[in-house]
Design an enzyme around this catalytic site. Structure first.
Site, PDB file in Angstrom:
ATOM      1  N   ARG A  50       0.726  -1.281   0.160  1.00  0.00           N
ATOM      2  CA  ARG A  50      -0.056   0.041   0.133  1.00  0.00           C
ATOM      3  C   ARG A  50       0.804   1.257  -0.073  1.00  0.00           C
ATOM      4  NH1 ARG A  50      -2.921  -3.820   1.971  1.00  0.00           N
ATOM      5  NH2 ARG A  50      -0.616  -4.471   2.570  1.00  0.00           N
ATOM      6  N   THR A  51       1.881   1.303   0.977  1.00  0.00           N
ATOM      7  CA  THR A  51       2.266   2.580   0.897  1.00  0.00           C
ATOM      8  C   THR A  51       3.353   2.790  -0.286  1.00  0.00           C
ATOM      9  OG1 THR A  51       2.721   1.913   3.453  1.00  0.00           O
ATOM     10  CG2 THR A  51       4.109   3.967   2.578  1.00  0.00           C
ATOM     11  N   LYS A  79      27.149  -4.017  -1.474  1.00  0.00           N
ATOM     12  CA  LYS A  79      28.415  -4.085  -1.567  1.00  0.00           C
ATOM     13  C   LYS A  79      28.985  -3.159  -0.141  1.00  0.00           C
ATOM     14  CE  LYS A  79      27.852  -2.785  -6.453  1.00  0.00           C
ATOM     15  NZ  LYS A  79      28.008  -1.608  -7.429  1.00  0.00           N
ATOM     16  N   ARG A 100      11.235   3.795   3.135  1.00  0.00           N
ATOM     17  CA  ARG A 100      10.945   2.709   4.339  1.00  0.00           C
ATOM     18  C   ARG A 100      12.235   2.166   4.426  1.00  0.00           C
ATOM     19  NH1 ARG A 100       5.883  -0.745   4.622  1.00  0.00           N
ATOM     20  NH2 ARG A 100       4.929   0.884   5.100  1.00  0.00           N
ATOM     21  N   HIS A 128       5.099   5.859  11.725  1.00  0.00           N
ATOM     22  CA  HIS A 128       4.484   5.554  10.382  1.00  0.00           C
ATOM     23  C   HIS A 128       3.620   6.728  10.040  1.00  0.00           C
ATOM     24  CE1 HIS A 128       3.308   3.903   6.551  1.00  0.00           C
ATOM     25  NE2 HIS A 128       2.962   2.842   7.149  1.00  0.00           N
TER      26      HIS A 128
HETATM   27  N1   CP Z   1      -0.134  -0.043   6.250  1.00  0.00           N
HETATM   28  C1   CP Z   1       0.978  -0.379   5.376  1.00  0.00           C
HETATM   29  O1   CP Z   1       2.032   0.315   5.662  1.00  0.00           O
HETATM   30  O2   CP Z   1       1.037  -1.222   4.511  1.00  0.00           O
HETATM   31  P1   CP Z   1       2.190  -1.669   3.504  1.00  0.00           P
HETATM   32  O3   CP Z   1       3.204  -2.357   4.463  1.00  0.00           O
HETATM   33  O4   CP Z   1       1.566  -2.367   2.599  1.00  0.00           O
HETATM   34  O5   CP Z   1       2.601  -0.629   2.787  1.00  0.00           O
END
Ligand code: CP
Length: 301
Positions: A50-51, A79, A100, A128
Site C-alpha cells: 500500500r504505502t 557492496k 521505508r 508511520h
Molecule cells: N499499512 C502499510 O504500511 O501497508 P504496507 O506495508 O503494504 O505498505
C-alpha cells in the site's frame, strides 16, 4: 509546513488539518499536475504494498516521475555502502525522497544528510506518520469529526508503528483510548507517559470484549512477526485476537473498523461485508492523502 515528515510530531494540529483538507480536494479532483517535471525517489528497504504503490500513484497523478527500488537487494548497499551515502547520492537526482527502512530512526538519519525533503514511510517499530494521516482522514470521513472519540486499539501495540504515530496525532483531539493487547504487546511506556502528561484518559485490557461495544473506532492491528527477536515469542501471541462478524452484534451504530493492513488472521473475512468494515476504503483513500502530503511539503498547497 516542515521540510521533512519523519514523525507525526513534526506537524502541528493545524498542519494536520490542512493536509486532510487538501486530501479532500484531491479526492474530488485527482488529476492535478502541480509537479510536472519533478522527480520523487521511493526507496523501500522493507516490503510494502500500500504505502509504496499509493505513493507512486500519488506522484504520477501529480505529474511527477518516480525512481527508486522496492527492496535494496540490487543496490550498492549489498557492496557495503552506508545509508547515509546512499541518501547523499540520491539527493542529487530528485526533488523528494520517500523512504521505508527496518531500522527505527533510519528516516531521521536520512533527513540529516539529504539535501531534499524526506518522508518517513515507516521506520522499524518507531513511526508511520503518513499512515496516521490517512487514518485520520478515514476517522473524520466516517465519524464527521476527530474530537472526543472513543478509540479502541487492538493487537500489537508494542511493535506497531502505525498505532504509535496515531496515538500521538489523536492526542490533539481529546480522545478516550482503550489499549487492548496481551501483556507482551502492550503500548510502550513512553506513549502512555505522554498521554498522562496531557491528561488524556486511557485504559489497558487484555480482553477484546471489554470495550468492543463502547467505541467509535476499532483499530485492529497485525502482530508484527518481523519485529520479534524470538520466533517462539511470536508463536505464543500471533493469533491472540480474531474479530468475527458474530462479535459485532452490540457495537455502536456508526462504529468503524480500521486496520493499517496487511491483515493476517485478526479480522475474519466475514467482517468485510458488515457495515462496520472500513479498512479497504481507508487504504484506498491513502493515495489522496499522500498526494496532499507531497504537495504540502513541497510548498504547492
Ligand atoms: N499499512 C502499510 O504500511 O501497508 P504496507 O506495508 O503494504 O505498505
Amino acid at each position: 509546513m516542515p521540510k521533512n515528515l519523519i514523525s507525526i510530531q513534526d506537524l502541528t494540529k493545524e498542519e494536520i488539518l490542512h493536509i486532510l483538507e487538501v486530501a479532500r480536494e484531491f479526492e474530488a479532483n485527482r488529476e492535478q499536475h502541480f509537479l510536472d517535471g519533478k522527480v520523487v525517489a521511493c526507496l523501500f528497504f522493507e516490503p510494502s504494498t500500500r504505502t509504496r504503490l499509493s505513493f507512486e500513484a500519488a506522484v504520477a497523478r501529480l505529474g511527477a516521475r518516480v525512481i527508486g527500488f522496492p527492496d535494496n537487494r540490487n543496490t550498492s548497499q549489498t557492496k557495503g555502502e552506508t545509508l547515509e551515502d546512499t541518501i547523499r547520492i540520491v539527493s542529487n537526482y530528485v526533488d523528494m525522497i520517500v523512504m521505508r527502512h527496518p531500522l527505527a530512526g533510519a528516516a531521521d538519519i536520512a533527513a540529516q544528510v539529504a539535501s531534499v525533503p524526506v518522508i518517513n514511510a515507516g521506520d522499524g517499530a518507531n513511526q508511520h506518520p503518513t499512515q496516521t494521516l490517512l487514518d485520520l482522514y478515514a476517522i473524520r470521513k466516517t465519524q464527521g469529526r476527530l474530537d472526543g472519540l472513543d478509540v479502541n486499539m487492538v493487537g500489537d501495540l508494542k511493535y506497531g508503528r502505525a498505532v504509535h504515530s496515531l496515538v500521538e496525532a489523536l492526542s490533539h483531539f481529546s480522545p478516550h483510548f482503550v489499549f487492548t493487547a496481551p501483556e507482551e504487546l502492550r503500548m510502550p511506556r513512553k506513549y502512555l507517559e505522554a498521554l498522562d502528561a496531557k491528561g488524556i484518559s486511557y485504559v489497558q485490557t487484555e480482553r477484546m470484549e471489554t470495550a468492543l461495544n463502547d467505541c467509535d473506532i476499532l483499530y485492529m492491528t497485525r502482530v508484527q512477526q518481523e519485529r520479534f527477536p524470538d520466533r517462539e515469542e511470536y508463536e505464543k501471541v500471533k493469533d491472540v485476537y480474531r474479530l468475527t462478524a458474530g462479535m459485532l452484534g452490540g457495537v455502536r451504530e456508526g462504529m468503524k473498523i480500521l486496520h493499517p493492513l496487511p491483515r493476517v488472521n485478526e479480522i475474519a473475512t466475514d467482517v468485510d461485508e458488515t457495515p462496520y468494515a472500513w479498512y479497504f476504503k481507508q487504504a484506498g483513500d491513502g493515495m489522496y492523502v499522500r498526494m496532499a502530503i507531497i504537495s504540502c511539503l513541497l510548498g504547492y498547497r
